[in-house]
Design a protein around this motif. Structure first.
Motif, PDB file in Angstrom:
ATOM      1  N   HIS A  10       0.846  -1.196   0.000  1.00 22.46           N
ATOM      2  CA  HIS A  10       0.000   0.000   0.000  1.00 22.46           C
ATOM      3  C   HIS A  10       0.880   1.244   0.000  1.00 22.46           C
ATOM      4  O   HIS A  10       1.951   1.253   0.627  1.00 22.46           O
ATOM      5  CB  HIS A  10      -0.909   0.040   1.226  1.00 22.46           C
ATOM      6  CG  HIS A  10      -2.048  -0.933   1.174  1.00 22.46           C
ATOM      7  ND1 HIS A  10      -1.949  -2.225   1.640  1.00 22.46           N
ATOM      8  CD2 HIS A  10      -3.317  -0.791   0.706  1.00 22.46           C
ATOM      9  CE1 HIS A  10      -3.107  -2.850   1.473  1.00 22.46           C
ATOM     10  NE2 HIS A  10      -3.957  -1.998   0.911  1.00 22.46           N
ATOM     11  N   GLU A  11       0.423   2.267  -0.665  1.00 19.77           N
ATOM     12  CA  GLU A  11       1.107   3.547  -0.643  1.00 19.77           C
ATOM     13  C   GLU A  11       0.067   4.669  -0.657  1.00 19.77           C
ATOM     14  O   GLU A  11      -1.062   4.476  -1.106  1.00 19.77           O
ATOM     15  CB  GLU A  11       2.029   3.712  -1.860  1.00 19.77           C
ATOM     16  CG  GLU A  11       3.240   2.807  -1.857  1.00 19.77           C
ATOM     17  CD  GLU A  11       4.144   3.064  -3.058  1.00 19.77           C
ATOM     18  OE1 GLU A  11       3.857   4.028  -3.817  1.00 19.77           O
ATOM     19  OE2 GLU A  11       5.118   2.314  -3.239  1.00 19.77           O
ATOM     20  N   TYR A  12       0.478   5.822  -0.149  1.00 19.88           N
ATOM     21  CA  TYR A  12      -0.373   7.005  -0.253  1.00 19.88           C
ATOM     22  C   TYR A  12      -0.063   7.697  -1.577  1.00 19.88           C
ATOM     23  O   TYR A  12       1.077   8.111  -1.821  1.00 19.88           O
ATOM     24  CB  TYR A  12      -0.126   7.958   0.922  1.00 19.88           C
ATOM     25  CG  TYR A  12      -0.837   7.524   2.186  1.00 19.88           C
ATOM     26  CD1 TYR A  12      -2.155   7.907   2.428  1.00 19.88           C
ATOM     27  CD2 TYR A  12      -0.203   6.722   3.130  1.00 19.88           C
ATOM     28  CE1 TYR A  12      -2.818   7.495   3.571  1.00 19.88           C
ATOM     29  CE2 TYR A  12      -0.859   6.310   4.273  1.00 19.88           C
ATOM     30  CZ  TYR A  12      -2.173   6.699   4.486  1.00 19.88           C
ATOM     31  OH  TYR A  12      -2.826   6.282   5.624  1.00 19.88           O
ATOM     32  N   ILE A  13      -1.053   7.776  -2.429  1.00 17.53           N
ATOM     33  CA  ILE A  13      -0.875   8.382  -3.744  1.00 17.53           C
ATOM     34  C   ILE A  13      -1.950   9.429  -3.985  1.00 17.53           C
ATOM     35  O   ILE A  13      -3.004   9.425  -3.336  1.00 17.53           O
ATOM     36  CB  ILE A  13      -0.929   7.317  -4.862  1.00 17.53           C
ATOM     37  CG1 ILE A  13      -2.303   6.623  -4.873  1.00 17.53           C
ATOM     38  CG2 ILE A  13       0.190   6.295  -4.693  1.00 17.53           C
ATOM     39  CD1 ILE A  13      -2.489   5.654  -6.025  1.00 17.53           C
ATOM     40  N   LYS A  14      -1.700  10.334  -4.912  1.00 20.26           N
ATOM     41  CA  LYS A  14      -2.676  11.352  -5.266  1.00 20.26           C
ATOM     42  C   LYS A  14      -3.723  10.748  -6.191  1.00 20.26           C
ATOM     43  O   LYS A  14      -3.384  10.062  -7.160  1.00 20.26           O
ATOM     44  CB  LYS A  14      -1.993  12.524  -5.948  1.00 20.26           C
ATOM     45  CG  LYS A  14      -1.137  13.369  -5.008  1.00 20.26           C
ATOM     46  CD  LYS A  14      -0.559  14.578  -5.726  1.00 20.26           C
ATOM     47  CE  LYS A  14       0.239  15.450  -4.766  1.00 20.26           C
ATOM     48  NZ  LYS A  14       0.812  16.648  -5.468  1.00 20.26           N
ATOM     49  N   VAL A  15      -4.993  11.013  -5.864  1.00 15.80           N
ATOM     50  CA  VAL A  15      -6.090  10.500  -6.683  1.00 15.80           C
ATOM     51  C   VAL A  15      -7.077  11.630  -6.950  1.00 15.80           C
ATOM     52  O   VAL A  15      -7.138  12.617  -6.219  1.00 15.80           O
ATOM     53  CB  VAL A  15      -6.806   9.317  -5.992  1.00 15.80           C
ATOM     54  CG1 VAL A  15      -5.879   8.122  -5.872  1.00 15.80           C
ATOM     55  CG2 VAL A  15      -7.331   9.724  -4.621  1.00 15.80           C
ATOM     56  N   ASP A  16      -7.847  11.458  -8.023  1.00 16.85           N
ATOM     57  CA  ASP A  16      -8.875  12.437  -8.350  1.00 16.85           C
ATOM     58  C   ASP A  16     -10.051  12.327  -7.382  1.00 16.85           C
ATOM     59  O   ASP A  16     -10.487  11.216  -7.037  1.00 16.85           O
ATOM     60  CB  ASP A  16      -9.368  12.219  -9.783  1.00 16.85           C
ATOM     61  CG  ASP A  16      -8.301  12.532 -10.818  1.00 16.85           C
ATOM     62  OD1 ASP A  16      -7.456  13.396 -10.528  1.00 16.85           O
ATOM     63  OD2 ASP A  16      -8.310  11.897 -11.889  1.00 16.85           O
ATOM     64  N   CYS A  17     -10.547  13.476  -6.967  1.00 13.98           N
ATOM     65  CA  CYS A  17     -11.628  13.515  -5.972  1.00 13.98           C
ATOM     66  C   CYS A  17     -12.668  14.555  -6.375  1.00 13.98           C
ATOM     67  O   CYS A  17     -12.451  15.393  -7.245  1.00 13.98           O
ATOM     68  CB  CYS A  17     -11.088  13.864  -4.585  1.00 13.98           C
ATOM     69  SG  CYS A  17      -9.717  12.841  -4.000  1.00 13.98           S
ATOM     70  N   ILE A  55     -15.041  12.956  -1.691  1.00 13.57           N
ATOM     71  CA  ILE A  55     -15.068  11.562  -2.106  1.00 13.57           C
ATOM     72  C   ILE A  55     -14.054  11.384  -3.242  1.00 13.57           C
ATOM     73  O   ILE A  55     -14.076  12.154  -4.220  1.00 13.57           O
ATOM     74  CB  ILE A  55     -16.473  11.138  -2.579  1.00 13.57           C
ATOM     75  CG1 ILE A  55     -17.494  11.346  -1.456  1.00 13.57           C
ATOM     76  CG2 ILE A  55     -16.468   9.676  -3.030  1.00 13.57           C
ATOM     77  CD1 ILE A  55     -17.244  10.510  -0.227  1.00 13.57           C
ATOM     78  N   CYS A  56     -13.193  10.411  -3.096  1.00  9.75           N
ATOM     79  CA  CYS A  56     -12.142  10.181  -4.088  1.00  9.75           C
ATOM     80  C   CYS A  56     -12.372   8.877  -4.846  1.00  9.75           C
ATOM     81  O   CYS A  56     -13.049   7.960  -4.348  1.00  9.75           O
ATOM     82  CB  CYS A  56     -10.773  10.137  -3.414  1.00  9.75           C
ATOM     83  SG  CYS A  56     -10.316  11.701  -2.606  1.00  9.75           S
ATOM     84  N   PHE A  57     -11.783   8.814  -6.028  1.00 10.91           N
ATOM     85  CA  PHE A  57     -11.866   7.610  -6.842  1.00 10.91           C
ATOM     86  C   PHE A  57     -11.323   6.423  -6.047  1.00 10.91           C
ATOM     87  O   PHE A  57     -10.228   6.462  -5.513  1.00 10.91           O
ATOM     88  CB  PHE A  57     -11.059   7.788  -8.132  1.00 10.91           C
ATOM     89  CG  PHE A  57     -11.051   6.584  -9.024  1.00 10.91           C
ATOM     90  CD1 PHE A  57     -12.158   6.287  -9.804  1.00 10.91           C
ATOM     91  CD2 PHE A  57      -9.955   5.726  -9.050  1.00 10.91           C
ATOM     92  CE1 PHE A  57     -12.171   5.163 -10.617  1.00 10.91           C
ATOM     93  CE2 PHE A  57      -9.955   4.605  -9.855  1.00 10.91           C
ATOM     94  CZ  PHE A  57     -11.068   4.311 -10.643  1.00 10.91           C
ATOM     95  N   GLY A  58     -12.127   5.373  -5.945  1.00 10.69           N
ATOM     96  CA  GLY A  58     -11.724   4.195  -5.196  1.00 10.69           C
ATOM     97  C   GLY A  58     -12.222   4.158  -3.771  1.00 10.69           C
ATOM     98  O   GLY A  58     -12.066   3.140  -3.082  1.00 10.69           O
ATOM     99  N   ASP A  59     -12.840   5.249  -3.279  1.00  9.95           N
ATOM    100  CA  ASP A  59     -13.406   5.237  -1.926  1.00  9.95           C
ATOM    101  C   ASP A  59     -14.622   4.320  -1.872  1.00  9.95           C
ATOM    102  O   ASP A  59     -15.353   4.178  -2.862  1.00  9.95           O
ATOM    103  CB  ASP A  59     -13.834   6.641  -1.498  1.00  9.95           C
ATOM    104  CG  ASP A  59     -12.647   7.533  -1.162  1.00  9.95           C
ATOM    105  OD1 ASP A  59     -11.525   7.006  -1.093  1.00  9.95           O
ATOM    106  OD2 ASP A  59     -12.858   8.749  -0.972  1.00  9.95           O
ATOM    107  N   ASP A  60     -14.849   3.741  -0.709  1.00  9.80           N
ATOM    108  CA  ASP A  60     -16.004   2.863  -0.536  1.00  9.80           C
ATOM    109  C   ASP A  60     -17.285   3.644  -0.255  1.00  9.80           C
ATOM    110  O   ASP A  60     -18.382   3.139  -0.471  1.00  9.80           O
ATOM    111  CB  ASP A  60     -15.757   1.874   0.617  1.00  9.80           C
ATOM    112  CG  ASP A  60     -14.649   0.886   0.297  1.00  9.80           C
ATOM    113  OD1 ASP A  60     -14.449   0.587  -0.896  1.00  9.80           O
ATOM    114  OD2 ASP A  60     -13.974   0.425   1.235  1.00  9.80           O
TER     115      ASP A  60
END
Length: 326
Positions: A134-141, A176-181
């Motif tokens: 796992h890593e912390y990465i920037k995602v579109d939100c 809310i970000c891409f991939g959030d539940d």
């Protein structure tokens, strides 16, 4: 306040009595805190509302104004003090004249905009499709903000003067970000919650509130003789099973000359518990002289003062209601 017989020797208290009292108190559950239960009342925050007997709910502008009007009507109609309805709540279209009317406006705006945030995401999987890194990465939100503001005004009928004006701003933000539940909470649901919270805040401004609180006693025995300390400790334990008996024991210690901040403060709580607010305030003042500005003492003194003010306003209100009915 009891007359004090200073200087008497507390060592004269029978050891057998102390032992018996401590044994009785020891039957209480260890989970119970050393407290006294206080019934009281806080005054209305709006200084000119104690004399208002009837309230009309008039027009509230804005898309959610009608919802706030309904909430206010229900909230104010539900207020009871000593088992009696506090307000006569009158519908806005009624021909009956009220002492005061409530009106106002509600605005709520919803905005969404794209953003970027860091999220913990899986960046490597094994052959069984299990995440191994796992890593912390920037995602579109997507961020949504809800800005809410309600303005409430009370106007007195007899002189047309505004006697209460308050603004209630609120803001809710969710990203809310891409991939959030999770997904966005419903905007209407969030706004309805804000409306309900506003109605509750207005209710607290316009009417007193009764309460029951468990207030911690002071337990410090520093400076007491051994006999004084043991007797005081027995009274502390007694609060778990018989608060009235604990108060009686502290009153006995008072009569026998014990001088201590813990005793003065606890006797203040005892007086407050039985509704003797003047005596309670006198004991809190005495406790404050031992340790000026001590938090527990200051808080209890303020609570008793507020209760006394609320009772005075209630009595005035009742006398005016009785006079108007004649």
């Amino acid at each position: 306040m009891n007359d004090r017989i200073r200087g008497m020797d507390m060592n004269k208290i029978l050891t057998t009595t102390i032992t018996a009292l401590m044994a009785i108190a020891g039957l209480a559950s260890a989970a119970q805190a050393e407290v006294l239960t206080i019934d009281g009342m806080t005054p209305a925050n709006a200084a000119e509302f104690p004399q208002i007997q009837s309230v009309a709910i008039e027009r509230f502008g804005g898309r959610d104004g009608r919802a706030l009007a309904f909430e206010l009507e229900d909230s104010l109609a539900a207020v009871t003090i000593f088992g009696q309805p506090y307000f006569d709540v009158i519908g806005g279209r009624s021909g009956v004249q009220s002492d005061a009317s409530l009106s106002g406006n509600v605005t709520a705006s919803v905005e969404q905009y794209d953003t970027v945030a860091k999220r913990r995401r899986c960046v490597e999987r094994n052959d069984e499709d299990e995440c191994v890194t796992h890593e912390y990465i920037k995602v579109d939100c997507l961020t949504r903000t809800i800005d809410f503001r309600a303005q409430v005004r009370a106007t007195r009928y007899r002189d047309g003067r505004s006697i209460y004006t308050e603004s209630f701003p609120d803001r809710a933000e969710q990203t809310i970000c891409f991939g959030d539940d999770e997904g966005f909470a419903g905007s209407e649901s969030v706004i309805r919650t804000m409306v309900s919270q506003t109605a509750s805040a207005v209710r607290n401004d316009l009417a007193p509130r009764q309460y029951r609180q468990d207030i911690r006693i002071l337990e410090s025995r520093k400076g007491m003789t051994k006999a004084e300390g043991e007797f005081f400790k027995a009274a502390i334990k007694m609060t778990k099973t018989n608060q009235a008996e604990a108060c009686r024991m502290w009153e006995e210690a008072d009569r026998n000359g014990l001088v201590h901040i813990s005793l003065s403060y606890n006797l203040g709580l005892c007086a407050e518990q039985r509704g003797d607010l003047e005596t309670a305030l006198a004991f809190y003042e005495e406790a404050d002289r031992f340790s000026p500005g001590k938090y527990e003492v200051t808080e209890s003194s303020q609570r008793a003062s507020d209760h006394r003010r609320a009772l005075n306003e209630w009595e005035l209100r009742q006398s005016e209601r009785t006079g108007n009915q004649r």
